[in-house]
Design a protein around this motif. Structure first.
Motif, PDB file in Angstrom:
ATOM      1  N   LYS A  17       0.905  -1.242  -0.077  1.00 49.53           N
ATOM      2  CA  LYS A  17      -0.034  -0.048   0.145  1.00 49.53           C
ATOM      3  C   LYS A  17       0.864   1.104   0.106  1.00 49.53           C
ATOM      4  N   VAL A  20       2.224   2.177  -3.397  1.00 53.02           N
ATOM      5  CA  VAL A  20       1.099   2.641  -4.479  1.00 53.02           C
ATOM      6  C   VAL A  20       0.885   4.163  -3.942  1.00 53.02           C
ATOM      7  N   TYR A  21       0.812   4.417  -2.773  1.00 55.21           N
ATOM      8  CA  TYR A  21       0.522   5.630  -2.349  1.00 55.21           C
ATOM      9  C   TYR A  21       1.799   6.666  -2.296  1.00 55.21           C
ATOM     10  N   GLU A  24       1.978   9.316  -4.981  1.00 57.44           N
ATOM     11  CA  GLU A  24       1.414  10.635  -4.820  1.00 57.44           C
ATOM     12  C   GLU A  24       1.992  11.813  -5.704  1.00 57.44           C
ATOM     13  N   PHE A 244      -4.450  13.307  -3.932  1.00 57.01           N
ATOM     14  CA  PHE A 244      -4.043  12.292  -4.642  1.00 57.01           C
ATOM     15  C   PHE A 244      -5.069  10.994  -4.130  1.00 57.01           C
ATOM     16  N   ALA A 245      -5.375  10.864  -3.062  1.00 62.16           N
ATOM     17  CA  ALA A 245      -6.214   9.784  -2.514  1.00 62.16           C
ATOM     18  C   ALA A 245      -7.868  10.070  -2.927  1.00 62.16           C
ATOM     19  N   LEU A 251      -5.063   7.482  -8.545  1.00 63.39           N
ATOM     20  CA  LEU A 251      -4.704   6.188  -7.861  1.00 63.39           C
ATOM     21  C   LEU A 251      -4.898   5.019  -8.713  1.00 63.39           C
ATOM     22  N   TYR A 252      -5.765   4.905  -9.733  1.00 60.40           N
ATOM     23  CA  TYR A 252      -5.689   3.765 -10.647  1.00 60.40           C
ATOM     24  C   TYR A 252      -4.429   3.955 -11.612  1.00 60.40           C
ATOM     25  N   VAL A 255      -1.486   2.743  -9.162  1.00 56.86           N
ATOM     26  CA  VAL A 255      -1.852   1.075  -8.658  1.00 56.86           C
ATOM     27  C   VAL A 255      -1.448   0.434  -9.925  1.00 56.86           C
TER      28      VAL A 255
END
Ligand code: PA5
Length: 447
Positions: A17, A20-21, A24, A244-245, A251-252, A255
């Motif tokens: 996770k 992925v974050y 940002e 970003f979140a 996000l897509y 990831v």
């Protein structure tokens, strides 16, 4: 109004996770480049603010032209290839009653497609089908020189002129092309066809929300205002002001790039409604042409479930672990059907009696998600609250924006397609097209 929702939680057993974050800053910077025009291919960014810049007057004009064709034609042929037909077909199929075209008393003209293949059988069968129909043609080609489309248009307009007369044919042909370049522009001006311009700064695969998609969709009797409203709301949600979140496109993009880095080289777009098949075809072009270059890029594939669970399901469950799935899930169906109780229960289905068909579909979806995750397939999920014009508009813009950000994260130019020229060059050389004399000699020597 709700929005479509992206859920990436089921990727986190496969990629971390925090990794992925960790995208940002990069994803936000890529988004900014799209808005400020400072990235690669920045002369093709007209789609970024397109939904919000379409005027009410322009929508009315599209509706008027569409009405003209709807009043005159029982069949409208959309001639185009790639970005010049897939968006329209995706939206029309997603939002139309799948059996409407079989009804004698239907309200809408049947929309059929041509110019997306060079199959003699296809064209001959289409010609035969149209031979006793009042039909019209929307001919779409940005370059105005695409062979598949030009060839189909030559056949179709000859047939239309023969069936309806030159004067009437002129009233039933609409050409959508470049402002000044290309053979279609020249032909349209000479013949006096009603002509519309594809904006210079919008590439084919990003053109669904221009007239390229909107006119056929309006001809099919669908609500282009709702489609654009959805796109505008998604444009706002995926803007540079959003965190970003909170930005599903960012996000897509993040990831899928992280999955790609971790060996997931194939993304499979999944649907559970046959109506969405061509949304996947449109998506394949969008991502395939935008990212597949410089020996990089996720290979975009698609399946229709549960149909393909009985074919591709085996590969997905147990084949090479180089895939991830992105599931388009529709929360509420438009129609309701309850499974009847059968006193004899010879088919053994009474355990489903009283349930909705969609409940069974949803359990197939959930069961498949769990099985595929257990089998090593990361799962992303995009939930549409309903299958209507508003949410399809959201979905289209979401995918476009994510594609731009994703391509920039991958460090390619998402807006060119140099690779599609190779086959054309060979085909022209093999067909002795004037100007290809040297290539003709060279290729024939290799045969
Ligand atoms: O995305 C693209 O640019 C291409 O797929 C084109 O849409 C496709 O090749 C059709 O081109 P044109 O509209 O020039 O006929």
């Amino acid at each position: 109004m709700e929005n479509i929702k992206l859920n990436i939680e089921k990727a986190f057993g496969f990629v971390a996770k925090d990794r992925v974050y960790g995208y940002e800053e990069k994803a936000n910077a890529c988004n900014k480049k799209l808005h400020e025009g400072t990235g690669k291919g920045n002369d093709f960014l007209g789609w970024v603010n397109l939904p919000s810049s379409i005027s009410d007057q322009f929508i009315t004009e599209i509706e008027t032209v569409a009405k003209g064709l709807r009043d005159k034609c029982e069949v409208v042929v959309v001639a185009g290839i790639g970005g010049s037909y897939l968006g329209a077909k995706a939206v029309i199929n997603a939002l139309s009653d799948g059996f409407d075209r079989l009804r004698e008393d239907r309200e809408n003209p049947v929309v059929v497609y041509a110019g997306n293949n060079i199959s003699e059988d296809y064209l001959a069968e289409l010609t035969e089908y149209l031979s006793d129909k009042q039909f019209g043609i929307i001919n779409i080609s940005k370059s105005g020189t695409t062979t598949e489309t030009a060839l189909a248009f030559r056949l179709l307009r000859t047939q239309l002129e023969h069936q309806a007369g030159k004067e009437e044919a002129r009233k039933r042909i609409v050409a959508i092309t470049d402002a000044s370049k290309g053979a279609l522009r020249k032909l349209a001006s000479q013949e006096g066809y009603q002509t519309f311009v594809i904006p210079d700064n919008v590439g084919g695969r990003f053109s669904v929300l221009t007239l390229v998609g909107l006119l056929p969709v309006a001809v099919a009797g669908l609500n282009i205002r709702e489609l654009l409203k959805g796109a505008v709301d998604m444009e706002n949600l995926c803007g540079t002001e959003t965190s970003f979140a909170g930005n599903p496109a960012a996000l897509y993009a993040a990831v899928r790039n992280e999955l790609y880095k971790n060996g997931k080289k194939i993304e499979i777009l999944v649907n559970y409604h046959p109506k969405l098949h061509f949304v996947s075809e449109w998506w394949k072009q969008l991502y395939g042409e935008s990212e597949g270059k410089e020996n990089k890029g996720i290979f975009p594939a698609a399946v229709d479930f549960t149909t393909d669970l009985h074919s591709m399901g085996q590969w997905i469950q147990e084949g090479e672990r180089s895939i991830f799935e992105t599931v388009i899930s529709v929360k509420n169906t438009n129609k309701k059907m309850e499974i009847p109780f059968d006193p004899e229960n010879l088919d053994g289905l009474n355990f489903l009696a009283g349930k909705r068909v969609d409940e069974v579909n949803k359990m197939a979806e959930l069961g498949t998600q769990i099985a595929h995750i257990d089998g090593g397939v990361p799962n992303l999920r995009i939930e549409l609250p309903a299958l209507n014009a508003y949410y399809i508009g959201q979905l289209l813009y979401f995918f476009e924006k994510a594609c731009g950000i994703s391509g920039y994260i991958l460090d390619v130019n998402p807006f060119d397609q140099p690779g599609v020229e190779a086959y054309k060059k060979n085909m022209f050389a093999l067909l002795d097209k004037p100007g290809y004399e040297e290539e003709s000699k060279a290729i024939k020597a290799r045969l």
